[in-house]
Motif scaffolding. Sequence first.
Motif, PDB file in Angstrom:
ATOM      1  N   LEU A   1       0.769  -1.006   0.454  1.00  0.00           N
ATOM      2  CA  LEU A   1       0.294   0.072   0.114  1.00  0.00           C
ATOM      3  C   LEU A   1       0.561   1.141  -0.098  1.00  0.00           C
ATOM      4  O   LEU A   1       2.104   1.068   0.810  1.00  0.00           O
ATOM      5  CB  LEU A   1      -1.141  -0.181   1.259  1.00  0.00           C
ATOM      6  CG  LEU A   1      -2.496  -1.152   1.278  1.00  0.00           C
ATOM      7  CD1 LEU A   1      -2.588  -1.228   2.364  1.00  0.00           C
ATOM      8  CD2 LEU A   1      -2.841  -1.175   0.083  1.00  0.00           C
ATOM      9  N   VAL A   2       0.266   2.173  -0.555  1.00  0.00           N
ATOM     10  CA  VAL A   2       0.959   3.391  -0.641  1.00  0.00           C
ATOM     11  C   VAL A   2       0.066   4.890  -0.200  1.00  0.00           C
ATOM     12  O   VAL A   2      -0.934   4.642  -0.631  1.00  0.00           O
ATOM     13  CB  VAL A   2       1.128   4.055  -1.550  1.00  0.00           C
ATOM     14  CG1 VAL A   2       2.026   5.690  -2.290  1.00  0.00           C
ATOM     15  CG2 VAL A   2       2.507   3.421  -2.378  1.00  0.00           C
ATOM     16  N   LEU A   3       0.343   5.209   0.269  1.00  0.00           N
ATOM     17  CA  LEU A   3      -0.684   6.662   0.750  1.00  0.00           C
ATOM     18  C   LEU A   3      -0.329   8.001  -0.040  1.00  0.00           C
ATOM     19  O   LEU A   3       0.943   8.283   0.301  1.00  0.00           O
ATOM     20  CB  LEU A   3      -0.483   7.386   2.623  1.00  0.00           C
ATOM     21  CG  LEU A   3      -1.495   7.952   3.265  1.00  0.00           C
ATOM     22  CD1 LEU A   3      -3.306   7.901   2.839  1.00  0.00           C
ATOM     23  CD2 LEU A   3      -1.421   8.388   4.471  1.00  0.00           C
TER      24      LEU A   3
ATOM     25  N   LEU B   1       1.828  -0.120  -7.277  1.00  0.00           N
ATOM     26  CA  LEU B   1       2.141  -1.163  -8.382  1.00  0.00           C
ATOM     27  C   LEU B   1       3.680  -1.176  -8.582  1.00  0.00           C
ATOM     28  O   LEU B   1       4.453  -0.347  -8.207  1.00  0.00           O
ATOM     29  CB  LEU B   1       1.767  -0.447 -10.270  1.00  0.00           C
ATOM     30  CG  LEU B   1      -0.043   0.299  -9.286  1.00  0.00           C
ATOM     31  CD1 LEU B   1      -0.250   1.492 -11.193  1.00  0.00           C
ATOM     32  CD2 LEU B   1      -0.994  -0.869  -9.263  1.00  0.00           C
ATOM     33  N   PRO B   2       3.465  -2.480  -9.354  1.00  0.00           N
ATOM     34  CA  PRO B   2       5.200  -2.813  -9.375  1.00  0.00           C
ATOM     35  C   PRO B   2       6.186  -2.571 -10.949  1.00  0.00           C
ATOM     36  O   PRO B   2       5.552  -1.253 -11.604  1.00  0.00           O
ATOM     37  CB  PRO B   2       5.186  -4.880 -10.109  1.00  0.00           C
ATOM     38  CG  PRO B   2       3.471  -4.173 -10.649  1.00  0.00           C
ATOM     39  CD  PRO B   2       2.789  -3.188  -9.931  1.00  0.00           C
TER      40      PRO B   2
ATOM     41  N   HIS C   1       6.938  -2.916 -16.476  1.00  0.00           N
ATOM     42  CA  HIS C   1       8.116  -4.150 -15.883  1.00  0.00           C
ATOM     43  C   HIS C   1       7.388  -5.469 -16.195  1.00  0.00           C
ATOM     44  O   HIS C   1       6.113  -5.206 -17.409  1.00  0.00           O
ATOM     45  CB  HIS C   1       7.006  -4.785 -14.646  1.00  0.00           C
ATOM     46  CG  HIS C   1       7.018  -5.679 -14.059  1.00  0.00           C
ATOM     47  ND1 HIS C   1       7.947  -5.327 -12.444  1.00  0.00           N
ATOM     48  CD2 HIS C   1       5.991  -6.759 -13.636  1.00  0.00           C
ATOM     49  CE1 HIS C   1       8.141  -7.104 -12.386  1.00  0.00           C
ATOM     50  NE2 HIS C   1       7.154  -7.614 -12.990  1.00  0.00           N
ATOM     51  N   ASP C   2       8.662  -6.046 -16.635  1.00  0.00           N
ATOM     52  CA  ASP C   2       8.737  -7.233 -17.725  1.00  0.00           C
ATOM     53  C   ASP C   2       8.974  -6.797 -18.516  1.00  0.00           C
ATOM     54  O   ASP C   2       7.607  -7.480 -19.735  1.00  0.00           O
ATOM     55  CB  ASP C   2       7.713  -8.327 -17.480  1.00  0.00           C
ATOM     56  CG  ASP C   2       8.084  -9.294 -15.979  1.00  0.00           C
ATOM     57  OD1 ASP C   2       9.310  -8.835 -15.508  1.00  0.00           O
ATOM     58  OD2 ASP C   2       6.900  -9.730 -15.312  1.00  0.00           O
TER      59      ASP C   2
ATOM     60  N   GLY D   1       1.272   0.651 -15.150  1.00  0.00           N
ATOM     61  CA  GLY D   1       1.310   1.701 -14.447  1.00  0.00           C
ATOM     62  C   GLY D   1       1.005   2.904 -14.897  1.00  0.00           C
ATOM     63  O   GLY D   1       2.335   3.375 -15.587  1.00  0.00           O
ATOM     64  N   PHE D   2      -0.351   3.327 -15.214  1.00  0.00           N
ATOM     65  CA  PHE D   2      -0.392   4.694 -15.805  1.00  0.00           C
ATOM     66  C   PHE D   2      -0.968   5.928 -14.510  1.00  0.00           C
ATOM     67  O   PHE D   2      -2.349   5.934 -13.872  1.00  0.00           O
ATOM     68  CB  PHE D   2      -1.418   4.834 -16.911  1.00  0.00           C
ATOM     69  CG  PHE D   2      -1.144   5.821 -17.798  1.00  0.00           C
ATOM     70  CD1 PHE D   2      -0.222   7.110 -17.594  1.00  0.00           C
ATOM     71  CD2 PHE D   2      -2.051   6.175 -18.521  1.00  0.00           C
ATOM     72  CE1 PHE D   2      -0.772   8.357 -18.414  1.00  0.00           C
ATOM     73  CE2 PHE D   2      -2.874   7.419 -19.368  1.00  0.00           C
ATOM     74  CZ  PHE D   2      -1.368   7.965 -19.443  1.00  0.00           C
TER      75      PHE D   2
END
Length: 297
Positions: free
Chosen positions: A57-59, A107-108, A230-231, A236-237
């Motif tokens: 998680l991220v805040l 997100l990775p 990733h890979d 992620g956007f």
Amino acid sequence: MEFSHNLQMHALPQASPYIIRRFWGIIHKRLLKFSKFYCHWSGAQFSNQIMQLPFGLVLKWSDGTRVEEVLAMEAARKAGMPVPRVIFYGEHPDSPHALVSILMTRLPGHELGTVYETLDAAEQETILQEMDAYISSMRKWKSPWGEQRICSLSGTSIRSVRVPFHSMGPFDTEDQMNDYLLYPQGHHESYYDTEPDFLNLKKRVDVLFSDKHDIVYTHGDLKHHNILVHDGHVSGFIDWESAGWYPEYWDFTTALRYQDEDFWWYDFVLKLGGHRYLVYKDAERALTSLTVDSYAW
């Protein structure tokens, strides 16, 4: 591989009741303190705007974060874009420059700008095609607020660091937006040595403002650090705080106006569609010269 250029916008998400947002705002204040402890314990770097937490998680609690960003994230995620899942978001009426905090999934991947030149040609092309699919899809979304209205996803003002006072609109027409963008130039005329210098800048801006444009749904801050990979794929956007309905050129000219032409990102944006708006590059720079001081808080 074919990528869908027709990701559909679903029903507009609705904001949570205010009392629920206030409750989570209180919880998020506790999570800020917990993040400091967690980063110290885990060895992660602490940030007071993007706070790392356990369990993936991220805040996010940063200047300019608003409910509109949450709704834009939810709309993009429902359409099938790789956007963090919003867990809960809180409201902070006592924090004028950071009214909203967002607890979301992490997100990775790595920022595109840090890894692009290490990718092979096939991976670079895949990432380009995926981003083209996302951007092309949302540019087709129909606005419930009218074909000409310039506004956020929810019909309210737009938050952007590249407009006067970091906020604009909503506007019923593109001409209204143009007048607003040019408003600060009236305070800058004395900066120039001669009147012809000032008038030349305004003439260069007119190349952009004299044309009429379609109003399309736009991310609002198309930068390589807002794309995660990733890979060999876009994972992620991110950073949707400026999203909304803008004139069609906005994302591309914002990304290109001060970009060196020999940098890979310049060519990347051209291939995404920016080549159609190169004619406005000089006008964008002139507009910035006339109004740049108004971008500060």
